[in-house]
Design a protein around this motif. Structure first.
Motif, PDB file in Angstrom:
ATOM      1  N   ASN A 101       0.912  -1.386  -0.142  1.00 24.18           N
ATOM      2  CA  ASN A 101      -0.114   0.418  -0.259  1.00 24.18           C
ATOM      3  C   ASN A 101       0.872   1.432  -0.081  1.00 24.18           C
ATOM      4  N   PHE A 102       2.013   0.967   1.060  1.00 25.77           N
ATOM      5  CA  PHE A 102       2.772   2.567   0.436  1.00 25.77           C
ATOM      6  C   PHE A 102       3.186   2.831  -0.909  1.00 25.77           C
ATOM      7  N   GLY A 103       3.838   1.539  -1.004  1.00 23.54           N
ATOM      8  CA  GLY A 103       4.417   1.989  -2.464  1.00 23.54           C
ATOM      9  C   GLY A 103       3.825   2.303  -3.235  1.00 23.54           C
ATOM     10  N   ALA A 104       2.177   1.531  -3.137  1.00 27.54           N
ATOM     11  CA  ALA A 104       1.563   1.998  -4.229  1.00 27.54           C
ATOM     12  C   ALA A 104       0.805   3.938  -4.144  1.00 27.54           C
ATOM     13  N   ILE A 105       0.578   3.673  -2.904  1.00 33.41           N
ATOM     14  CA  ILE A 105       0.911   5.616  -2.851  1.00 33.41           C
ATOM     15  C   ILE A 105       1.381   6.703  -3.401  1.00 33.41           C
ATOM     16  N   ILE A 106       2.605   5.411  -2.543  1.00 29.34           N
ATOM     17  CA  ILE A 106       3.831   6.774  -3.656  1.00 29.34           C
ATOM     18  C   ILE A 106       3.962   6.965  -4.947  1.00 29.34           C
ATOM     19  N   ARG A 107       3.779   5.946  -6.001  1.00 30.21           N
ATOM     20  CA  ARG A 107       3.786   5.677  -7.130  1.00 30.21           C
ATOM     21  C   ARG A 107       2.834   6.595  -7.116  1.00 30.21           C
ATOM     22  N   SER A 108       1.014   6.970  -6.735  1.00 26.34           N
ATOM     23  CA  SER A 108       0.281   7.030  -7.208  1.00 26.34           C
ATOM     24  C   SER A 108       0.583   8.806  -6.744  1.00 26.34           C
ATOM     25  N   ALA A 109       0.993   9.043  -6.352  1.00 23.39           N
ATOM     26  CA  ALA A 109       1.251  10.611  -5.778  1.00 23.39           C
ATOM     27  C   ALA A 109       2.420  11.158  -7.282  1.00 23.39           C
ATOM     28  N   GLU A 110       3.533  10.521  -6.721  1.00 21.96           N
ATOM     29  CA  GLU A 110       4.017  11.215  -8.594  1.00 21.96           C
ATOM     30  C   GLU A 110       3.458  11.156  -9.774  1.00 21.96           C
ATOM     31  N   VAL A 111       2.039  10.222 -10.107  1.00 22.14           N
ATOM     32  CA  VAL A 111       2.060   9.872 -11.263  1.00 22.14           C
ATOM     33  C   VAL A 111       0.741  11.154 -11.398  1.00 22.14           C
ATOM     34  N   LEU A 112       0.163  11.070 -10.543  1.00 20.97           N
ATOM     35  CA  LEU A 112      -0.881  12.500 -10.582  1.00 20.97           C
ATOM     36  C   LEU A 112      -0.576  13.800 -10.351  1.00 20.97           C
ATOM     37  N   GLY A 113       0.687  14.186  -9.274  1.00 20.68           N
ATOM     38  CA  GLY A 113       0.890  15.123  -9.663  1.00 20.68           C
ATOM     39  C   GLY A 113       0.988  16.103  -7.401  1.00 20.68           C
ATOM     40  N   ALA A 114       1.379  14.611  -6.888  1.00 20.51           N
ATOM     41  CA  ALA A 114       1.309  15.253  -5.468  1.00 20.51           C
ATOM     42  C   ALA A 114       3.009  15.863  -5.366  1.00 20.51           C
ATOM     43  N   HIS A 115       2.764  16.134  -4.000  1.00 18.85           N
ATOM     44  CA  HIS A 115       4.367  17.226  -4.047  1.00 18.85           C
ATOM     45  C   HIS A 115       5.079  15.760  -3.084  1.00 18.85           C
ATOM     46  N   GLY A 116       4.676  15.056  -2.385  1.00 20.51           N
ATOM     47  CA  GLY A 116       5.943  14.371  -1.887  1.00 20.51           C
ATOM     48  C   GLY A 116       4.646  13.557  -0.701  1.00 20.51           C
ATOM     49  N   VAL A 117       4.963  13.070  -0.060  1.00 18.66           N
ATOM     50  CA  VAL A 117       4.718  11.889   1.257  1.00 18.66           C
ATOM     51  C   VAL A 117       4.836  12.177   1.841  1.00 18.66           C
ATOM     52  N   ILE A 118       4.635  11.719   3.103  1.00 18.78           N
ATOM     53  CA  ILE A 118       4.698  12.481   4.596  1.00 18.78           C
ATOM     54  C   ILE A 118       4.048  10.988   5.691  1.00 18.78           C
ATOM     55  N   VAL A 119       5.580  10.196   6.251  1.00 10.83           N
ATOM     56  CA  VAL A 119       4.421   9.331   7.587  1.00 10.83           C
ATOM     57  C   VAL A 119       5.094  10.335   8.538  1.00 10.83           C
ATOM     58  N   GLU A 120       3.966   9.183  10.076  1.00 14.19           N
ATOM     59  CA  GLU A 120       5.375   9.374  11.454  1.00 14.19           C
ATOM     60  C   GLU A 120       6.587   8.097  11.363  1.00 14.19           C
ATOM     61  N   GLU A 121       7.409   8.599  12.191  1.00 14.23           N
ATOM     62  CA  GLU A 121       8.299   7.208  12.423  1.00 14.23           C
ATOM     63  C   GLU A 121       7.955   5.671  12.327  1.00 14.23           C
ATOM     64  N   ARG A 122       6.834   6.394  13.881  1.00 12.55           N
ATOM     65  CA  ARG A 122       6.711   4.740  14.268  1.00 12.55           C
ATOM     66  C   ARG A 122       5.152   4.107  13.884  1.00 12.55           C
TER      67      ARG A 122
END
Length: 237
Positions: A101-122
């Protein structure tokens, strides 16, 4: 770090992160020519050796050794928006621990035009080979950052004039009813629990994606993709 599969490997070759290729003996000549044209050293191995190396038979005969993925800084995400001359569109993940899911969200964010993905460390999956494979090379182009405390970081974003919309199935307003022509962060919660109470309370708006089927909710990566698409398409071009 090892990634596998033809699309992820060729994307890594395009962005110059591959240090060595491990290729199964007997793959088709056209693939061999394309890999040799990259100029990256090739080590030939039996297919069963690749199976054992990556723990799956789904490698399509090609594995790449690439540099370890590194976390960006949160400010890199805003810098990315500024460099593109666009209002920020940030994806925040609250408890997405499944690496696919994490990887798929990164891929969609890049392809669709978002500027970055941010998560909480823990409360996040690590930047693992599974994430890299699922992201299909998007980690080379999109900042992916960690923060220690997501609710506190949301407060910091709001102080900078960034609106925060949280995905919640029970929200009264749907994705089509909100204003996206503003600096924006979209928050996606875990599939099992959704948004944490404190994160939910920090959001300026909660947004639902209408569903018509018998299943009551969407996969986290699908929900993220739909909201990113809605935001991008709703902004002036």
């Amino acid at each position: 770090m090892l990634i596998y599969g033809r699309n992820p490997v060729f994307e890594a070759l395009r962005n110059g992160t591959v240090t060595e290729l491990l290729v199964a003996r007997g793959v088709e000549p056209k693939l061999v020519r394309e890999l040799e044209a990259s100029g990256v050293p090739i080590r030939w191995q039996a297919r069963i050796e690749l199976d054992q190396l990556v723990g799956t038979t789904q490698h399509q005969g090609v594995v790449a050794e690439v540099a370890e993925l590194e976390w960006a800084q949160p400010e890199d995400v805003l810098d990315n928006a500024a460099a593109r001359g666009e209002q920020p569109l940030i994806v925040l993940l609250d408890g997405v621990t499944d690496p696919r899911n994490f990887g798929a969200i990164i891929r969609s964010a890049e392809v669709l035009g978002a500027h970055g993905v941010i998560v909480e460390e823990r409360r996040s999956a690590p930047l693992s080979p599974v994430v890299a494979k699922t992201a299909a090379g998007a980690t080379a182009y999109l900042p992916v950052a960690q923060v220690k405390n997501l609710p506190r970081f949301i407060d910091q974003l709001k102080e900078q004039g960034i609106w925060v919309y949280g995905a919640a199935g029970e929200a009264r307003r749907t994705a089509a009813q909100l204003d996206y022509d503003r600096p924006l962060a979209l928050v996606i919660g875990s599939e099992g629990e959704g948004l944490r109470r404190l994160v939910r309370e920090k959001c300026d708006e909660l947004v639902a994606i209408p569903v018509r089927g018998r299943v009551s909710s969407l996969n986290a990566s699908v929900a993220a993709s739909l909201l990113i698409y809605q935001a991008v398409m709703s902004r002036p071009r």
